[in-house]
Structure formats: C-alpha cells, structure tokens
Motif scaffolding. Structure first.
Motif, short mmCIF file in Angstrom:
data_model
loop_
_atom_site.label_atom_id
_atom_site.label_comp_id
_atom_site.label_asym_id
_atom_site.label_seq_id
_atom_site.Cartn_x
_atom_site.Cartn_y
_atom_site.Cartn_z
N VAL A 112 0.84 -1.21 0.00
CA VAL A 112 0.00 0.00 0.00
C VAL A 112 0.87 1.26 0.00
N LEU A 113 1.89 1.26 0.87
CA LEU A 113 2.79 2.41 0.91
C LEU A 113 3.52 2.58 -0.42
N ALA A 114 3.93 1.45 -1.02
CA ALA A 114 4.61 1.53 -2.32
C ALA A 114 3.67 2.13 -3.37
N LEU A 115 2.38 1.69 -3.36
CA LEU A 115 1.43 2.24 -4.33
C LEU A 115 1.21 3.74 -4.09
N ILE A 116 1.09 4.12 -2.80
CA ILE A 116 0.92 5.54 -2.51
C ILE A 116 2.16 6.33 -2.96
N SER A 117 3.34 5.76 -2.70
CA SER A 117 4.57 6.43 -3.12
C SER A 117 4.63 6.57 -4.64
N ILE A 118 4.25 5.50 -5.34
CA ILE A 118 4.25 5.57 -6.81
C ILE A 118 3.28 6.65 -7.28
N TRP A 119 2.10 6.71 -6.62
CA TRP A 119 1.12 7.72 -7.00
C TRP A 119 1.66 9.12 -6.75
N LEU A 120 2.30 9.31 -5.59
CA LEU A 120 2.86 10.62 -5.29
C LEU A 120 3.97 10.98 -6.26
N VAL A 121 4.83 9.98 -6.57
CA VAL A 121 5.92 10.25 -7.51
C VAL A 121 5.38 10.61 -8.88
N ARG A 122 4.36 9.87 -9.32
CA ARG A 122 3.79 10.17 -10.64
C ARG A 122 3.14 11.56 -10.64
N ARG A 123 2.44 11.88 -9.52
CA ARG A 123 1.83 13.20 -9.46
C ARG A 123 2.91 14.29 -9.43
N SER A 124 3.96 14.06 -8.65
CA SER A 124 5.06 15.03 -8.61
C SER A 124 5.72 15.17 -9.97
N THR A 125 5.86 14.03 -10.67
CA THR A 125 6.47 14.07 -12.00
C THR A 125 5.62 14.89 -12.96
N ARG A 126 4.29 14.65 -12.89
CA ARG A 126 3.40 15.42 -13.78
C ARG A 126 3.47 16.92 -13.45
N GLU A 127 3.44 17.23 -12.15
CA GLU A 127 3.52 18.63 -11.76
C GLU A 127 4.87 19.24 -12.13
N ARG A 128 5.95 18.42 -12.00
CA ARG A 128 7.26 18.92 -12.37
C ARG A 128 7.32 19.19 -13.87
N ASP A 129 6.76 18.24 -14.66
CA ASP A 129 6.76 18.45 -16.11
C ASP A 129 5.97 19.71 -16.47
N ALA A 130 4.82 19.88 -15.78
CA ALA A 130 4.03 21.09 -16.05
C ALA A 130 4.80 22.35 -15.65
N ALA A 131 5.49 22.26 -14.48
CA ALA A 131 6.28 23.42 -14.03
C ALA A 131 7.42 23.70 -15.00
N GLU A 132 8.07 22.63 -15.50
CA GLU A 132 9.15 22.83 -16.46
C GLU A 132 8.62 23.47 -17.74
N ALA A 133 7.44 23.03 -18.17
CA ALA A 133 6.86 23.63 -19.37
C ALA A 133 6.57 25.11 -19.13
N ARG A 134 5.98 25.41 -17.94
CA ARG A 134 5.72 26.82 -17.63
C ARG A 134 7.02 27.61 -17.53
N LEU A 135 8.05 26.95 -16.96
CA LEU A 135 9.34 27.63 -16.83
C LEU A 135 9.96 27.90 -18.20
N ARG A 136 9.82 26.92 -19.12
CA ARG A 136 10.34 27.16 -20.47
C ARG A 136 9.62 28.32 -21.14
N ASP A 137 8.30 28.33 -20.98
CA ASP A 137 7.55 29.45 -21.55
C ASP A 137 7.97 30.77 -20.90
N ALA A 138 8.12 30.71 -19.56
CA ALA A 138 8.52 31.93 -18.86
C ALA A 138 9.91 32.38 -19.28
N ASN A 139 10.81 31.39 -19.50
CA ASN A 139 12.17 31.74 -19.93
C ASN A 139 12.16 32.40 -21.30
N LEU A 140 11.31 31.85 -22.18
CA LEU A 140 11.21 32.47 -23.51
C LEU A 140 10.72 33.91 -23.38
#
Length: 508
Positions: A199-227
């Motif tokens: 259960v903890l592993a599944l929760i961790s995977i879910w959190l990691v995936r959510r963090s990854t998605r948010e990080r990708d979104a933040a990187e995309a926003r950062l790239r746009d902001a950098n431009l």
C-alpha cells in the motif's frame, strides 16, 4: 504551486516516509520476535517428544532385562545372560538422560525420583536372581521371581512411567498449540506487513507520478517563462542601454553647457579683479592728495597705498575674489571630470591578451618619482595574465597605486605590495599598503562619486575610486576594501581571466 502548497506536500511526503519507516520497523521487530518465539515453541515440542521417547526407551530396556532374565532362568543359555547384562547396563544411562530431559518440570522431577527408587529396587532384584542362578540354585531364583510378581515392582515402574508419559503428552499438546499460534501470528504479521508495504509503495508511486506530472508542467511553464523572460530581458536591456546613453549624452551636454557660463564668470572675475585694483589705487591716491590742490602723482604700477578702513575693505575684497576664483577652479575640475567620465563611458572595451605584470611594472615606473618622494617601496609579485581591456586595467591599477602612494603616513617608510592569484576562472588582485588606513564606516563612502573620506589634505575630486569600481564592473568583476585606521589598506579586485566578446559593454 504556492509556497504553502509546497510546504504541505513536503509535510505529507515526510509523514509518508516516517509511516513507512515505522511500519517496516514494527514489521521487522514483530517478525523477528514471532519467529524466535515460534522457534522456541517448536524446540519445546521437540523436547517433549524426546522426553516421551526416552521414557519409552527406559521401559523397553527394563522389559528386555526382565525377559532375558526369565529366558536365562529357564534355559541357562549364555546368550540370554549376555542380553540381560546389556539391558541392565543400558538402564542407568537411560535413566540419567531422562533425568536431564525433564529437569525443567517440577512435577516430572518428583516422578523421576519415584521411578529411580523403584528401578533401583528392581535392579537389586535382578542381581539376586542372577546370583541364585550362578550358585546353581534355580529353584530359589524361581521362588524369588514368584515373590516379586506378588510385590509387582514392574507394575509400579509402569505406573510411574505412564504418569510421566501422560504429563509429557499434556505438555506436547500445550506446546504444539503455542507453536502453531506463534507460527500463525508470524505469518499474519508478515502478510499484514507485506500488504502495508505494498500500500505504501502504491501511494509512493502515485505521489511520484503526481510530482512528475507537476514537475513536467512546471518545467513547461518555466520554459515558456524563460522564452518570455529572454524577450523581456532583451527589451529591458535595450531600454537600459538607451537610457544609459541618454544619461551620458545629458551629462556631456550639461557639462559642456555649464562650462560656457563658467568661462564667462572666470573672465568677468578677472576683469573685476583688475577693476577693483584700479578702484582701490584711485582711493589710495585720493587719500594721499596734497592739501594745496596740487595734481596727484601717479602711483607705481600694482602699488596700492591704503590705510585704515580702506585697507581692510581692500583685503576683504581680495579675499572674496580669492574664494570665487577657487570655487570656479573646483567647479572647472568637476566639470572636466564629468566630461572624462562620459567620454570613458562611451568607449567600447576591446579584450586583448594582457601581461599583467608587465603592465603594472610600467605603471610603477611612471610613478617612481612620487614613490621616491614619499620614501615608498613598491613590490610587484607574480601576477596572472588576463584577456581584458588594456586601457581599463591601466586606469584601474594606476589609480589604486597612486592613491596608495598619496595616502601613506608622513615620516614612515611606505611599503606597497601588488599580488595576485587565480580561483575558479577568476584572477584576484590585491593592492595593499601600510598607509593611514580608512575608517570602516567610510568603506562604502569612498566609492561614491565626489565623496571623500578622512583628512582632506590631498588634492582630488573624489571620482577616482568611483571610476575604478565602474571600470571593474564593466569588466565583469568586483571590488572591495579591507582597512582600519592607521593599519593600512588592501583593495581586492576580482576579474574574469578570459573576458570574452559576449561580455563587452554589457554594463553600459
């Protein structure tokens, strides 16, 4: 994500990590405890089985001794005698092993005492039977057997042994149940722990995936902001350069326009000085005119003969003109300094290979006369070479060395030292002296335009260090000072070793 959201996520991640660590710790500790307990319970089960087997083995040896004794009594054959002796020899060791096995049980210890007493009696009976047979009195041996049968010693042995077997059987059931329960608990603990880990592993995977998605979104926003930021920076840089150029043009125009009325003031001041001289000479001539009205004798050129209030008036007039002329000269120097700064600000730097030691030694040579007058020695240590603007470097070090000579302590031999080193792609230069030093509260003041610190007994307009720091910044470096009053000063300059084209004029 807001700062509050980041803190909340960090809190839940830490909490999840702590929960997982706690679960793993509890599972590990519980599993170790239950496995050890199951092993201990299993050991007691085996112990009970060993005790039961030992009781049966003891009874078996006693029965063998009885049967071989009767066979020997009836047949007088030696093989029965040998088997009987073997059985008798095995009874005592078997009894000792049984005593050691059941030593942990108080009830069984009482039973073993009874059993030992009965067996000892039976062994004595076996010995009497064998003695009668050896003496050739089989009828007495048979009579003894009949007597013992009526006493029923064997039955007593069997009764005590049966009681002991029943006790061991009770212990076997109890210890088997405990062992089964421990094994069941260990298996349950392992299963529950494994489930929680999953259960903890599944929760961790879910959190990691959510963090990854948010990080990708933040990187995309950062790239746009950098431009967008690059465009904004380019725009602001262009605006800043234009404003800077406008300020320099304004400073040049103001300085140039200020000079015109200043020249007029200087000219009229000179005329006023000549006119004042004529007026006071005329006043002096009138004061010394003959009483008979004879014509005045012409005064000698430049000679003004005044007395009393006229003389004081002339001195006040001359002093006022002196103040005006000194103020005009100071303003002229300041305007010239501003013009020089604006011209320098418009100059484009050209990066070239510079032998720094050779450059500074040439500066020291040009300042040798001032150094000799101040009784100062200048030491130039090995210095790193640079790729930078040669003229800017010459102005920087010329100003610092000239200030070091200018502000030495009177009457104390001066020592000025220039040294350098490299660190992480930068060259660090230090110009130190043993002069009068600078009060720490004035460390920032000395870098401000037209601001000076300490005793004002040396000529200057307060622009040298401000100009030096501006040049250092345009070369991509930094400048600082370390000093105390009466302990000398050390100016530290950090410059990039290779100042390339991409850095040119970036601070204009």
């Amino acid at each position: 994500m807001t700062a509050e959201g980041q803190r909340r996520r960090a809190f839940w991640q830490i909490l999840l990590f702590a929960a997982g660590l706690l679960v793993l710790t509890v599972i590990s500790a519980g599993s170790v405890y239950l496995v050890n307990k199951a092993r201990e319970d299993s050991k007691w089960v085996v112990h009970t089985i060993e005790a039961e087997n030992q009781i049966n083995a003891l009874l078996l040896e006693i029965r063998r001794a009885e049967s071989t004794a009767r066979g020997y009594l009836l047949t007088q054959r030696s093989d029965f005698k040998a088997d009987h002796d073997k059985a008798i020899a095995a009874i005592v060791p078997a009894l000792d092993r049984l005593t050691r096995l059941i030593g942990d049980n108080p009830q069984q210890r009482k039973s073993i005492e009874k059993l030992s007493s009965v067996i000892e009696t039976r062994l004595g009976q076996f010995a009497q039977e064998m003695d009668f047979i050896r003496q050739g009195q089989p009828e007495k041996a048979a009579g003894l057997v009949r007597e013992l049968a009526s006493a029923d010693t064997t039955a007593a042995i069997a009764e005590v042994a049966t009681g002991m077997l029943q006790e061991e059987e009770r212990l076997f059931r109890l210890r088997t149940a405990n062992s089964d329960r421990s094994q069941t608990l260990a298996a349950s603990m392992t299963g529950i722990g494994s489930g929680l880990v999953v259960v903890l592993a599944l929760i961790s995977i879910w959190l990691v995936r959510r963090s990854t998605r948010e990080r990708d979104a933040a990187e995309a926003r950062l790239r746009d902001a950098n431009l967008n930021l690059e465009a904004v920076v380019d725009e602001r840089t262009a605006d800043l350069r234009e404003a800077n150029d406008e300020i320099q043009r304004f400073a040049y125009i103001v300085s140039h326009d200020l000079r015109s009325p200043l020249v007029n003031i200087m000219g009229f001041t000179s005329e006023l000085e000549e006119l004042g001289g004529d007026i006071f000479r005329r006043i002096g001539s009138l004061a010394h005119a003959p009483a008979d009205g004879a014509p005045l004798a012409p005064a000698a050129p430049g000679e003004i003969a005044l007395e009393g209030a006229d003389k004081q008036l002339h001195e006040d007039f001359s002093e006022a003109l002196g103040f005006i002329k000194s103020s005009i000269a100071k303003m002229d120097r300041l305007i010239s300094a501003i013009l020089n700064l604006t011209r320098e600000g418009r100059r484009e730097f050209q990066p070239v290979k510079v032998d720094t030691r050779e450059l500074i030694e040439a500066i020291v040579t040009t300042l040798a006369h001032q150094a000799a007058e101040a009784q100062a020695e200048i030491h130039v240590e090995p210095l790193p070479d640079l790729v930078s603007d040669r003229l800017a470097l010459e102005q920087i070090f010329s100003n610092l060395i000239d200030n070091a000579i200018k502000y030495l302590k009177p009457g104390l031999p001066g020592e000025i030292r220039i040294r350098g080193r490299t660190k992480l792609g930068y060259a660090i230069f230090e110009v130190s002296d043993n002069g009068r030093g600078i009060d720490p509260k004035d460390h920032q003041r000395i870098f401000d335009l037209f601001r000076r610190a300490g005793t004002q007994d040396k000529p200057g307009q307060g622009i040298g260090l401000a100009h030096v720091r501006a040049l250092v910044r345009r070369l991509g470096g930094t400048m600082s000072v370390s000093s105390e009053l009466n302990t000398g000063s050390t100016f530290t300059i950090t410059l990039p070793i290779a100042w390339n084209v991409s850095n040119r004029n970036r601070d204009r």
